[in-house]
Motif scaffolding. Sequence first.
Motif, PDB file in Angstrom:
ATOM      1  N   ALA A 236     -47.626  28.875 -96.467  1.00  0.00           N
ATOM      2  CA  ALA A 236     -47.888  27.631 -95.747  1.00  0.00           C
ATOM      3  C   ALA A 236     -48.284  27.938 -94.316  1.00  0.00           C
ATOM      4  N   SER A 237     -49.320  27.277 -93.848  1.00  0.00           N
ATOM      5  CA  SER A 237     -49.776  27.486 -92.484  1.00  0.00           C
ATOM      6  C   SER A 237     -50.092  26.148 -91.828  1.00  0.00           C
ATOM      7  N   GLY A 238     -50.057  26.134 -90.519  1.00  0.00           N
ATOM      8  CA  GLY A 238     -50.328  24.932 -89.758  1.00  0.00           C
ATOM      9  C   GLY A 238     -49.550  24.951 -88.463  1.00  0.00           C
ATOM     10  N   LYS A 239     -49.612  23.852 -87.750  1.00  0.00           N
ATOM     11  CA  LYS A 239     -48.946  23.736 -86.455  1.00  0.00           C
ATOM     12  C   LYS A 239     -48.035  22.526 -86.429  1.00  0.00           C
ATOM     13  N   GLY A 240     -46.913  22.657 -85.746  1.00  0.00           N
ATOM     14  CA  GLY A 240     -46.033  21.540 -85.507  1.00  0.00           C
ATOM     15  C   GLY A 240     -45.312  21.001 -86.727  1.00  0.00           C
ATOM     16  N   PHE A 241     -44.879  21.879 -87.620  1.00  0.00           N
ATOM     17  CA  PHE A 241     -44.150  21.425 -88.800  1.00  0.00           C
ATOM     18  C   PHE A 241     -43.001  22.358 -89.116  1.00  0.00           C
ATOM     19  N   SER A 242     -42.073  21.847 -89.891  1.00  0.00           N
ATOM     20  CA  SER A 242     -40.937  22.622 -90.372  1.00  0.00           C
ATOM     21  C   SER A 242     -40.821  22.409 -91.874  1.00  0.00           C
ATOM     22  N   ILE A 243     -40.837  23.483 -92.635  1.00  0.00           N
ATOM     23  CA  ILE A 243     -40.745  23.401 -94.088  1.00  0.00           C
ATOM     24  C   ILE A 243     -39.316  23.076 -94.500  1.00  0.00           C
ATOM     25  N   ARG A 244     -39.162  22.022 -95.307  1.00  0.00           N
ATOM     26  CA  ARG A 244     -37.852  21.633 -95.810  1.00  0.00           C
ATOM     27  C   ARG A 244     -37.572  22.260 -97.168  1.00  0.00           C
TER      28      ARG A 244
ATOM     29  N   VAL B  61     -41.454  23.470-112.212  1.00  0.00           N
ATOM     30  CA  VAL B  61     -41.070  24.806-112.637  1.00  0.00           C
ATOM     31  C   VAL B  61     -39.820  25.245-111.889  1.00  0.00           C
ATOM     32  N   ALA B  62     -39.887  25.240-110.566  1.00  0.00           N
ATOM     33  CA  ALA B  62     -38.757  25.660-109.749  1.00  0.00           C
ATOM     34  C   ALA B  62     -38.943  25.171-108.327  1.00  0.00           C
ATOM     35  N   THR B  63     -37.836  24.916-107.649  1.00  0.00           N
ATOM     36  CA  THR B  63     -37.857  24.546-106.244  1.00  0.00           C
ATOM     37  C   THR B  63     -36.795  25.337-105.498  1.00  0.00           C
ATOM     38  N   ILE B  64     -36.983  25.434-104.186  1.00  0.00           N
ATOM     39  CA  ILE B  64     -36.022  26.137-103.354  1.00  0.00           C
ATOM     40  C   ILE B  64     -35.979  25.477-101.983  1.00  0.00           C
ATOM     41  N   THR B  65     -34.773  25.261-101.468  1.00  0.00           N
ATOM     42  CA  THR B  65     -34.603  24.668-100.155  1.00  0.00           C
ATOM     43  C   THR B  65     -34.607  25.745 -99.087  1.00  0.00           C
ATOM     44  N   ARG B  66     -34.569  25.313 -97.822  1.00  0.00           N
ATOM     45  CA  ARG B  66     -34.540  26.266 -96.722  1.00  0.00           C
ATOM     46  C   ARG B  66     -33.283  27.122 -96.764  1.00  0.00           C
ATOM     47  N   ASP B  67     -32.182  26.542 -97.270  1.00  0.00           N
ATOM     48  CA  ASP B  67     -30.938  27.280 -97.404  1.00  0.00           C
ATOM     49  C   ASP B  67     -30.868  28.066 -98.710  1.00  0.00           C
ATOM     50  N   ARG B  68     -31.970  28.090 -99.441  1.00  0.00           N
ATOM     51  CA  ARG B  68     -32.128  28.908-100.639  1.00  0.00           C
ATOM     52  C   ARG B  68     -31.325  28.405-101.835  1.00  0.00           C
ATOM     53  N   TYR B  69     -31.078  27.111-101.886  1.00  0.00           N
ATOM     54  CA  TYR B  69     -30.595  26.494-103.115  1.00  0.00           C
ATOM     55  C   TYR B  69     -31.775  26.328-104.055  1.00  0.00           C
ATOM     56  N   THR B  70     -31.591  26.714-105.296  1.00  0.00           N
ATOM     57  CA  THR B  70     -32.692  26.729-106.249  1.00  0.00           C
ATOM     58  C   THR B  70     -32.445  25.801-107.419  1.00  0.00           C
TER      59      THR B  70
ATOM     60  N   LYS C 238     -42.520  20.459 -99.000  1.00  0.00           N
ATOM     61  CA  LYS C 238     -42.121  19.269 -98.258  1.00  0.00           C
ATOM     62  C   LYS C 238     -41.927  19.714 -96.819  1.00  0.00           C
ATOM     63  N   ALA C 239     -42.743  19.178 -95.923  1.00  0.00           N
ATOM     64  CA  ALA C 239     -42.731  19.607 -94.534  1.00  0.00           C
ATOM     65  C   ALA C 239     -42.520  18.424 -93.604  1.00  0.00           C
ATOM     66  N   MET C 240     -41.800  18.674 -92.515  1.00  0.00           N
ATOM     67  CA  MET C 240     -41.518  17.658 -91.524  1.00  0.00           C
ATOM     68  C   MET C 240     -42.259  17.967 -90.235  1.00  0.00           C
ATOM     69  N   SER C 241     -42.885  16.952 -89.666  1.00  0.00           N
ATOM     70  CA  SER C 241     -43.513  17.107 -88.366  1.00  0.00           C
ATOM     71  C   SER C 241     -42.435  17.289 -87.312  1.00  0.00           C
TER      72      SER C 241
ATOM     73  N   ILE D  44     -41.454  12.927 -89.362  1.00  0.00           N
ATOM     74  CA  ILE D  44     -41.897  12.362 -90.626  1.00  0.00           C
ATOM     75  C   ILE D  44     -42.135  13.482 -91.627  1.00  0.00           C
ATOM     76  N   GLU D  45     -41.636  13.295 -92.837  1.00  0.00           N
ATOM     77  CA  GLU D  45     -41.816  14.270 -93.898  1.00  0.00           C
ATOM     78  C   GLU D  45     -42.984  13.886 -94.796  1.00  0.00           C
ATOM     79  N   ASN D  46     -43.730  14.881 -95.221  1.00  0.00           N
ATOM     80  CA  ASN D  46     -44.850  14.691 -96.138  1.00  0.00           C
ATOM     81  C   ASN D  46     -44.833  15.769 -97.210  1.00  0.00           C
ATOM     82  N   ASP D  47     -45.466  15.453 -98.326  1.00  0.00           N
ATOM     83  CA  ASP D  47     -45.611  16.400 -99.419  1.00  0.00           C
ATOM     84  C   ASP D  47     -46.999  17.032 -99.376  1.00  0.00           C
ATOM     85  N   TYR D  48     -47.057  18.334 -99.657  1.00  0.00           N
ATOM     86  CA  TYR D  48     -48.313  19.063 -99.654  1.00  0.00           C
ATOM     87  C   TYR D  48     -48.445  19.865-100.937  1.00  0.00           C
ATOM     88  N   TRP D  49     -49.684  20.032-101.375  1.00  0.00           N
ATOM     89  CA  TRP D  49     -49.984  20.740-102.613  1.00  0.00           C
ATOM     90  C   TRP D  49     -51.065  21.783-102.390  1.00  0.00           C
ATOM     91  N   GLY D  50     -50.916  22.909-103.082  1.00  0.00           N
ATOM     92  CA  GLY D  50     -51.961  23.913-103.084  1.00  0.00           C
ATOM     93  C   GLY D  50     -53.046  23.564-104.084  1.00  0.00           C
TER      94      GLY D  50
END
Length: 121
Positions: free
Chosen positions: A24-32, A48-57, A98-101, A106-112
């Motif tokens: 993930a790349s960009g400016k002014g965001f924090s990945i949740r 398939v799978a998800t992981i939080t910043r604290d590494r809960y899967t 899921k990234a927060m400005s 504000i949180e938004n969803d992003y897709w590759g």
Amino acid sequence: QVQLVESGGGLVQPGGSLRLSCAASGKGFSIRAMGWYRQAPGRERELVATITRDRYTNYADSVKGRFTISRDNDKNTVYLQMNSLKSDDTAVYYCYAKAMSTLSWIENDYWGQGTQVTVSS
């Protein structure tokens, strides 16, 4: 704006392994949270799978025990190690974030764009 770039897809034999990466790349965001979804021909997109910043899967039952999701928070990169691959794993795999400005909170969803994984002999 967050940009997600996937890599690592390809053709592999049944029982083989692949590792997907998504940065993930960009400016002014924090990945949740980050994760992977997939869509097989004739099927709906599924988790398939998800992981939080604290590494809960969290894993789909169909991949539990075979796939491992991990992340590097400093690099804003998520990985999906896929072992013991089956033909049923054939799909387009999409990176999700899921990234927060950091300005507006504000949180938004992003897709590759998606990367093709084909499991075939």
